[in-house]
Design a protein around this motif. Sequence first.
Motif, short mmCIF file in Angstrom:
data_model
loop_
_atom_site.label_atom_id
_atom_site.label_comp_id
_atom_site.label_asym_id
_atom_site.label_seq_id
_atom_site.Cartn_x
_atom_site.Cartn_y
_atom_site.Cartn_z
N ARG A 47 40.90 56.06 91.15
CA ARG A 47 40.23 57.33 91.41
C ARG A 47 39.61 57.34 92.80
N LEU A 91 40.05 59.99 95.98
CA LEU A 91 38.93 60.70 96.60
C LEU A 91 38.85 60.46 98.10
N ASP A 136 40.78 64.21 92.07
CA ASP A 136 39.85 63.66 91.10
C ASP A 136 40.40 63.89 89.70
N LEU A 180 34.03 67.77 87.87
CA LEU A 180 35.11 67.45 88.80
C LEU A 180 34.87 68.04 90.20
N THR A 236 32.10 66.10 93.31
CA THR A 236 32.52 65.17 94.37
C THR A 236 32.93 65.91 95.64
#
Length: 333
Positions: free
Chosen positions: A224, A228, A278, A306, A309
């Motif tokens: 993940r 990102l 994400d 979600l 971020t």
Amino acid sequence: MNDLIAIVNDPDLSDLSELDEIEDEYEDLPSNVRDGPSQTAENISTSEMIEEEFASTSVIPEGEETPNSETIEEDEEDNELIWTDGVFDPVIQPFVPLPTTSSVEVRSPLGYFREFITDEMMELCVEQTNIYSVQKFGVPINITKSELEQILGMYLRMGLAQMPSVRSYWEINMAYNKVSDVMSRNRFQKLVSLLHFENNLSPTEEKKKEDKLWKIRPWLEMFRQTCLREAPEENQCVDEIMVAFKGRSSLRQFIQNKPTRWGFKMWARAGSSGYLHDFDIYQGKNPHKVKNTPGKGLGYNVVMELTKTLESNHYFRVYADNFLQHSMLLSPY
């Protein structure tokens, strides 16, 4: 007309004699009501009488103010959303792009693979697999990073050239050389049976109950973080993704109207180019990552989780379907 005059003049036929009795009843009323020119007993509303009774019987502690009906109405209005047919003219701020960290050059398939499956992820799997083999057999299996890369590559090849079973790739009459020549069948099956991403003795029992994916959580979180790292685009979409799977798992979902009906359900945020930024794997009523805000619903919680971020003050455009929409997402926060 003559009949009316006769009734007025005759006290036996007229009700005017009862006026004195009615006036006696009015003496018990408050002076502002009794003496008012336009108020009678019939004009006093029930609400006014209740308020007067409340004021005379209620005991208000010192330091506290009498409740204000206007304040209560304002509080109730703040909690209600009223849809109107007026023209909606939103204030759209210009998008502020983030500096990109990736190169625009086209890489080889192996180059893209190494960008997402990092050396740190590979080393973690090698370490935990050797630890698990000691816990199970008393001796390490001595898997190496090179062997782990070979296993992943062999699985990718098996997906392109499918056979009835894994053992079929090593059969004499139907061997698939791009798999069988890389590693022996026994070594491959032994390593696959011992693959681990987390020490079984590290997590607490509480963590195991909270997160059904605790055995692969370190790898998932590392993957993940690689997603990102890429600078997000202006247009972002939050939706669900089905990862095809028909084996045994408590996380397997069935969705009737999806092209892939059986599998693992993921909540994901992707850009307009299709890049995954994400994600979180759905685990049912007790999710590991998506925090539950009471009264807001699952759709609201997924979108908020979600999109947190995304960096603020860049004015991203976020899209979602009907299932994930919630009226509170339209309000400023």
